[in-house]
Design an enzyme around this catalytic site. Sequence first.
Site, PDB file in Angstrom:
ATOM      1  CG  HIS A   1       1.952  -9.007   0.768  1.00 15.74           C
ATOM      2  ND1 HIS A   1       1.405 -10.043   1.422  1.00 15.74           N
ATOM      3  CD2 HIS A   1       1.937  -7.928   1.682  1.00 15.74           C
ATOM      4  CE1 HIS A   1       1.012  -9.551   2.496  1.00 15.74           C
ATOM      5  NE2 HIS A   1       1.235  -8.360   2.789  1.00 15.74           N
TER       6      HIS A   1
ATOM      7  CB  SER B   1      11.196   3.825   4.275  1.00 19.09           C
ATOM      8  OG  SER B   1      11.923   4.416   3.391  1.00 19.09           O
TER       9      SER B   1
ATOM     10  CG  ASP C   1      -1.928  -1.031   1.333  1.00 19.12           C
ATOM     11  OD1 ASP C   1      -2.052  -1.994   0.291  1.00 19.12           O
ATOM     12  OD2 ASP C   1      -2.790  -0.733   2.217  1.00 19.12           O
TER      13      ASP C   1
END
Length: 282
Positions: A145, A248, A88
């Site tokens: 992921h 980050s 995300d």
Amino acid sequence: MSDRLAVLPQYLIPKQALTVLAGKLASAKAGGLTTSVIRWFVRRYNVNMTEAANPDIASYKSFNEFFTRPLKDGARPAADADFLCPVDGAISQYGTIDRDQIFQAKGHSYSTTALVGGDRKLAEQFENGSFATLYLSPRDYHRIHMPCDGKLTRMIYVPGALFSVNPTTARGVPGLFARNERVICVFESEFGSFVLTLVGATIVGSMATVWHGTINPPRPGVIREWRYDEQNIRLKKGQEMGRFLLGSTVVMLFPKNTLAFNPDWSPSRAIRMGEQMGSNAN
């Protein structure tokens, strides 16, 4: 104010000491104080707790436990695509590597060799290939992921600076992503080799992978490398591979003629883990 002037204080502040302190505070279990800090953070950054596997703020024992919270099942359905978005966040930059140069921001680029800690042979595999730089803001889900199935072959820890990572520092700090502390993960896939790089920043307490656990701290100040050729560590597309304890940026590298990016992508666009990142270019 120019971007270079705006980032000048970051050259002066004790970034390493601040990061160590932030890591200790984030891992502290301080009862009601921890809950109050998390509650403030959720309000300040408009964190969507309805997506969390555990939405009860008071149940988190430390800030790190909250920050690395898993999502509930079905929160990020996987697209039917060759390559999935691994995080995300927001797109910082993406596109074609110009020989060995990765575009950072207007007027700034850096080399693939610098990014991977000076390993020219590794970097050469991505000459004229593709890259994507994805920024995770404080409000985002902070697990990373897999974009596709992959077999882990190497992991490299590269010590470095701890500049904050945001659009201003990307424009104001030359070679930002090749200067900051980072962890380079190298995988083999049906599409060839690819690299997933976790880039640290100011107050990013540590980075971890599912096969190794916490990588930093310690921060020995030297490059460290692990090889996994004989361990058969395989991760499926969409499977968690790592996480930031405070967050980050992720930088990915793919070989030439491997990845055709999602035509809906553009710099600064918000992205979600599991959406289509691209398709096989062959």
